[in-house]
Design a protein around this motif. Structure first.
Motif, PDB file in Angstrom:
ATOM      1  N   PHE A   1     -60.487 -22.574  19.156  1.00 41.23           N
ATOM      2  CA  PHE A   1     -60.327 -22.781  17.710  1.00 41.23           C
ATOM      3  C   PHE A   1     -59.925 -24.246  17.467  1.00 41.23           C
ATOM      4  CE2 PHE A   1     -57.561 -21.827  13.785  1.00 41.23           C
ATOM      5  CZ  PHE A   1     -58.640 -21.900  12.927  1.00 41.23           C
TER       6      PHE A   1
ATOM      7  N   ASN B   1     -60.286 -28.039  11.525  1.00 44.78           N
ATOM      8  CA  ASN B   1     -61.372 -28.813  10.931  1.00 44.78           C
ATOM      9  C   ASN B   1     -60.933 -29.566   9.669  1.00 44.78           C
ATOM     10  OD1 ASN B   1     -61.161 -26.754   9.120  1.00 44.78           O
ATOM     11  ND2 ASN B   1     -63.378 -26.412   8.913  1.00 44.78           N
TER      12      ASN B   1
ATOM     13  N   ASN C   1     -60.652 -23.643   8.232  1.00 47.10           N
ATOM     14  CA  ASN C   1     -61.567 -22.616   8.746  1.00 47.10           C
ATOM     15  C   ASN C   1     -60.849 -21.383   9.318  1.00 47.10           C
ATOM     16  OD1 ASN C   1     -60.683 -24.375  10.677  1.00 47.10           O
ATOM     17  ND2 ASN C   1     -62.495 -24.220  11.966  1.00 47.10           N
TER      18      ASN C   1
ATOM     19  N   GLN D   1     -52.560 -15.712  10.766  1.00 45.47           N
ATOM     20  CA  GLN D   1     -52.454 -16.536   9.549  1.00 45.47           C
ATOM     21  C   GLN D   1     -51.175 -17.372   9.530  1.00 45.47           C
ATOM     22  OE1 GLN D   1     -52.961 -13.135   7.262  1.00 45.47           O
ATOM     23  NE2 GLN D   1     -50.860 -13.021   6.539  1.00 45.47           N
TER      24      GLN D   1
ATOM     25  N   LYS E   1     -60.241 -18.675   7.767  1.00 49.87           N
ATOM     26  CA  LYS E   1     -60.899 -17.440   7.323  1.00 49.87           C
ATOM     27  C   LYS E   1     -62.028 -17.047   8.289  1.00 49.87           C
ATOM     28  CE  LYS E   1     -62.663 -15.361   3.168  1.00 49.87           C
ATOM     29  NZ  LYS E   1     -63.387 -15.605   1.936  1.00 49.87           N
ATOM     30  N   SER E   2     -62.866 -18.028   8.656  1.00 47.90           N
ATOM     31  CA  SER E   2     -63.982 -17.682   9.543  1.00 47.90           C
ATOM     32  C   SER E   2     -63.461 -17.347  10.943  1.00 47.90           C
ATOM     33  CB  SER E   2     -65.024 -18.805   9.590  1.00 47.90           C
ATOM     34  OG  SER E   2     -64.461 -19.950  10.157  1.00 47.90           O
ATOM     35  N   PHE E   3     -62.370 -18.007  11.356  1.00 48.35           N
ATOM     36  CA  PHE E   3     -61.750 -17.680  12.650  1.00 48.35           C
ATOM     37  C   PHE E   3     -61.287 -16.222  12.643  1.00 48.35           C
ATOM     38  CE2 PHE E   3     -57.595 -17.189  14.814  1.00 48.35           C
ATOM     39  CZ  PHE E   3     -57.984 -17.375  16.123  1.00 48.35           C
ATOM     40  N   LYS E   4     -60.599 -15.833  11.555  1.00 52.19           N
ATOM     41  CA  LYS E   4     -60.096 -14.458  11.479  1.00 52.19           C
ATOM     42  C   LYS E   4     -61.245 -13.457  11.468  1.00 52.19           C
ATOM     43  CE  LYS E   4     -56.799 -13.532   8.469  1.00 52.19           C
ATOM     44  NZ  LYS E   4     -55.934 -13.712   7.277  1.00 52.19           N
ATOM     45  N   GLN E   5     -62.312 -13.803  10.753  1.00 49.18           N
ATOM     46  CA  GLN E   5     -63.469 -12.888  10.717  1.00 49.18           C
ATOM     47  C   GLN E   5     -63.993 -12.621  12.122  1.00 49.18           C
ATOM     48  OE1 GLN E   5     -65.971 -14.853   7.908  1.00 49.18           O
ATOM     49  NE2 GLN E   5     -65.241 -13.629   6.181  1.00 49.18           N
ATOM     50  N   LYS E   6     -64.132 -13.708  12.899  1.00 48.46           N
ATOM     51  CA  LYS E   6     -64.659 -13.554  14.271  1.00 48.46           C
ATOM     52  C   LYS E   6     -63.680 -12.723  15.122  1.00 48.46           C
ATOM     53  CE  LYS E   6     -66.654 -18.085  14.396  1.00 48.46           C
ATOM     54  NZ  LYS E   6     -66.219 -19.392  14.789  1.00 48.46           N
TER      55      LYS E   6
ATOM     56  N   CYS F   1     -63.551  -9.015  14.313  1.00 45.68           N
ATOM     57  CA  CYS F   1     -64.762  -8.265  14.692  1.00 45.68           C
ATOM     58  C   CYS F   1     -64.796  -7.960  16.183  1.00 45.68           C
ATOM     59  CB  CYS F   1     -66.018  -9.070  14.368  1.00 45.68           C
ATOM     60  SG  CYS F   1     -66.378  -9.043  12.634  1.00 45.68           S
TER      61      CYS F   1
END
Ligand SMILES: Cc1cc2nc3c(=O)[nH]c(=O)nc-3n(C[C@H](O)[C@H](O)[C@H](O)COP(=O)(O)O)c2cc1C
Length: 323
Positions: free
Chosen positions: A318, A321, A294, A286, A296-301, A304
């Motif tokens: 990455f 965007n 984007n 962060q 948040k979606s990067f961190k989610q991926k 996981c």
């Protein structure tokens, strides 16, 4: 080459603060790129050093390319602090620092760190024991006192001066304040006027402008940066550029942020190993990619995934965007 601390202090050093859980080898190698004058390890418990605790010893491993480096110890038994300092001297840091400021219960709750500010004769004994035990220069880092009714920084500073401490760092908050409110730089100015050993100013430096103001307002001999270095590793370069030329690059380009994040990732894998390295990196994405829509979606991926090459690819691919 060993850097002489006295020479270093003549040049108004910009110093990386000790930060438990952050200032490990990968982080310090990242900051080293930004040309700090001195970097601190995370602090270590003097008793754990004596007991050769594996995790503790891994925290004070230093590499030649990061020099000059200071290793910070905490504790409350003068004899043990002296023995730990001797062991640490063998590792060869340019400086050994004593912690008299940590407010965390795991430290102050056991009579160390900021708890010592309630017992200045013990502060004096600790300083003298450590200074007499080693040839390596010894410094001390502290806060204003226990709470607002017990601000004793001038007495503490005098003790440092009298016991052979080479320089001191002041984070001008009380123990009770923890990180709340603003640090009160007036105390840095007051202490500087009263003591002859160099004084490093610390607390709430978040920009090159803050760094300049700290020097101008307090007449301190150097500055130390903590939390902002985590948020923005480029701060050291920005401060040096600003102090030298009056300007600096404020917005770090996305490609540069990605490059440094990848380097940090690779260093974390190399020096911390997969499990710890991946966990440590989770705290940092962060900061590298703040304000990217984007993120948040990067961190989610990334969170996981537990496969380092795949995560590396996610970072590499990455994209920013925002417009
Ligand atoms: C996560 C974290 C860990 C810290 N660990 C240490 C430590 O090990 N030793 C120490 O003297 N100070 C420690 N500090 C305090 C910092 O060195 C510094 O004094 C404080 O953060 C104020 O400076 P800053 O406003 O530039 O962050 C820590 C601070 C943070 C936020």
């Amino acid at each position: 080459m060993i850097t002489d601390i006295s020479t270093l202090l003549l040049n108004k050093p910009i110093i990386l603060a000790p930060m438990d859980g952050y200032t490990n080898i990968p982080f310090r190698l990242i900051i080293k790129e930004m040309n700090p004058d001195l970097m601190f390890t995370e602090f270590v418990n003097s008793d754990a050093v004596i007991n050769e605790n594996k995790k503790t010893l891994s925290k004070i491993r230093i590499l030649n390319e990061e020099r000059p480096v200071a290793i910070q110890i905490f504790g409350h038994r003068p004899e043990n602090m002296a023995i730990a300092a001797k062991i640490i001297e063998e590792i060869g840091p340019e400086l050994i620092d004593i912690n008299f400021g940590c407010p965390a219960p795991k430290v102050s709750g056991h009579g160390s760190g900021s708890a010592l500010l309630k017992d200045l004769p013990l502060v004096s004994k600790i300083c003298e024991s450590v200074v007499n035990a080693v040839k390596t220069p010894v410094s001390a880092k502290t806060r204003l006192g226990w709470d607002n009714s017990n601000i004793n920084i001038l007495q503490t500073a005098k003790i440092f001066e009298e016991s052979g401490i080479k320089f001191m760092t002041l984070h001008p908050r009380t123990k009770v304040q923890k990180f709340n409110g603003k640090s009160d730089w007036n105390y840095i100015k007051k202490v500087k006027e009263q003591i002859s050993i160099p004084l490093i100013g610390n607390g709430d430096i978040c920009s090159p402008e803050d760094a300049l103001n700290m020097f101008l307002q307090t007449n301190c001999d150097g500055i130390m940066i903590g939390r902002e270095a985590v948020k923005n590793p480029w701060i050291f370069k920005q401060i040096k550029d600003f102090l030298r030329t009056g300007s600096y690059t404020k917005e770090i380009p996305f490609d540069e942020r990605k490059r440094l994040c990848l380097k940090h990732f690779d260093l974390s894998m190399e020096y911390l190993g997969e499990v710890k390295g991946l966990l440590e990196m989770r705290k940092l994405y962060q900061n590298y990619f703040k304000a990217i829509p984007n993120l948040k979606s990067f961190k989610q991926k990334v969170f996981c995934c537990s496969n380092p090459p795949e995560i590396r690819d996610l970072i590499l691919n990455f994209e920013d965007n925002s417009e």
